[in-house]
Design a protein around this motif. Structure first.
Motif, PDB file in Angstrom:
ATOM      1  N   LYS A 190       0.681  -0.851  -0.227  1.00 41.71           N
ATOM      2  CA  LYS A 190       0.059  -0.428   0.450  1.00 41.71           C
ATOM      3  C   LYS A 190       0.612   1.118  -0.158  1.00 41.71           C
TER       4      LYS A 190
ATOM      5  N   GLY B 280      -9.684  10.236   1.345  1.00 39.36           N
ATOM      6  CA  GLY B 280     -10.209   7.880   1.874  1.00 39.36           C
ATOM      7  C   GLY B 280      -9.411   7.500   0.774  1.00 39.36           C
TER       8      GLY B 280
ATOM      9  N   ASN C 109      -6.939   4.952  -1.315  1.00 35.33           N
ATOM     10  CA  ASN C 109      -5.645   4.372  -1.791  1.00 35.33           C
ATOM     11  C   ASN C 109      -5.026   3.941  -2.402  1.00 35.33           C
TER      12      ASN C 109
ATOM     13  N   ASP D  71      -6.020  -5.758   2.234  1.00 37.42           N
ATOM     14  CA  ASP D  71      -6.712  -4.523   2.260  1.00 37.42           C
ATOM     15  C   ASP D  71      -7.618  -4.167   3.303  1.00 37.42           C
ATOM     16  N   PHE D  72      -8.677  -5.662   3.474  1.00 40.63           N
ATOM     17  CA  PHE D  72      -9.767  -5.013   4.379  1.00 40.63           C
ATOM     18  C   PHE D  72      -8.844  -6.004   5.617  1.00 40.63           C
TER      19      PHE D  72
ATOM     20  N   GLU E 272      -8.921  -1.435   6.293  1.00 39.39           N
ATOM     21  CA  GLU E 272      -9.952  -0.904   7.062  1.00 39.39           C
ATOM     22  C   GLU E 272     -10.608  -0.810   7.409  1.00 39.39           C
ATOM     23  N   ILE E 273     -11.473   0.225   8.133  1.00 36.12           N
ATOM     24  CA  ILE E 273     -11.655   0.660   9.235  1.00 36.12           C
ATOM     25  C   ILE E 273     -13.266  -0.632   9.750  1.00 36.12           C
ATOM     26  N   LYS E 274     -13.081  -0.968  10.541  1.00 33.02           N
ATOM     27  CA  LYS E 274     -13.939  -2.035  11.370  1.00 33.02           C
ATOM     28  C   LYS E 274     -14.982  -1.286  11.993  1.00 33.02           C
ATOM     29  N   LYS E 275     -16.118  -2.034  11.203  1.00 29.92           N
ATOM     30  CA  LYS E 275     -17.583  -1.103  11.871  1.00 29.92           C
ATOM     31  C   LYS E 275     -18.016  -2.337  12.617  1.00 29.92           C
TER      32      LYS E 275
END
Length: 97
Positions: free
Chosen positions: A49, A60, A62, A88-89, A93-96
């Motif tokens: 990345k 935001g 990438n 990436d995940f 990535e922001i975890k919700k």
């Protein structure tokens, strides 16, 4: 570590990287880097990345890159891109809830 398998279930590559990288401290210091190893343990490629400045911070977006193994078939390249999506995940990535 991400293990990349072919359609028959044979492992083709191992994608791995150190847990603590310079980019963890500040993304502008370096790219996040992962190595691609064949089943003999030889490093045959890389992926990561890349930090591309303010656009990433403000919007935001990438940027990722892949250096494919020289012997990779189109199907293996697609599998490695899939592995990059998994990275990436898993890491970026922001975890919700």
């Amino acid at each position: 570590d991400n293990r990349v398998y072919d359609v028959d279930g044979n492992q083709l590559y191992l994608v791995s990287g150190p847990i603590c990288q310079k980019a963890c401290l500040c993304p502008c210091l370096d790219d996040f880097k992962f190595t691609v190893q064949d089943m003999s343990g030889n490093v045959v490629g890389s992926m990561g990345k890349a930090f591309r400045g303010c656009a990433e911070l403000c919007v935001g977006c990438n940027n990722f890159w892949v250096d494919f193994p020289s012997t990779a078939t189109p199907q293996e390249k697609a599998l490695l891109i899939g592995s990059l999506f998994c990275l990436d995940f898993e890491y970026f990535e922001i975890k919700k809830n």
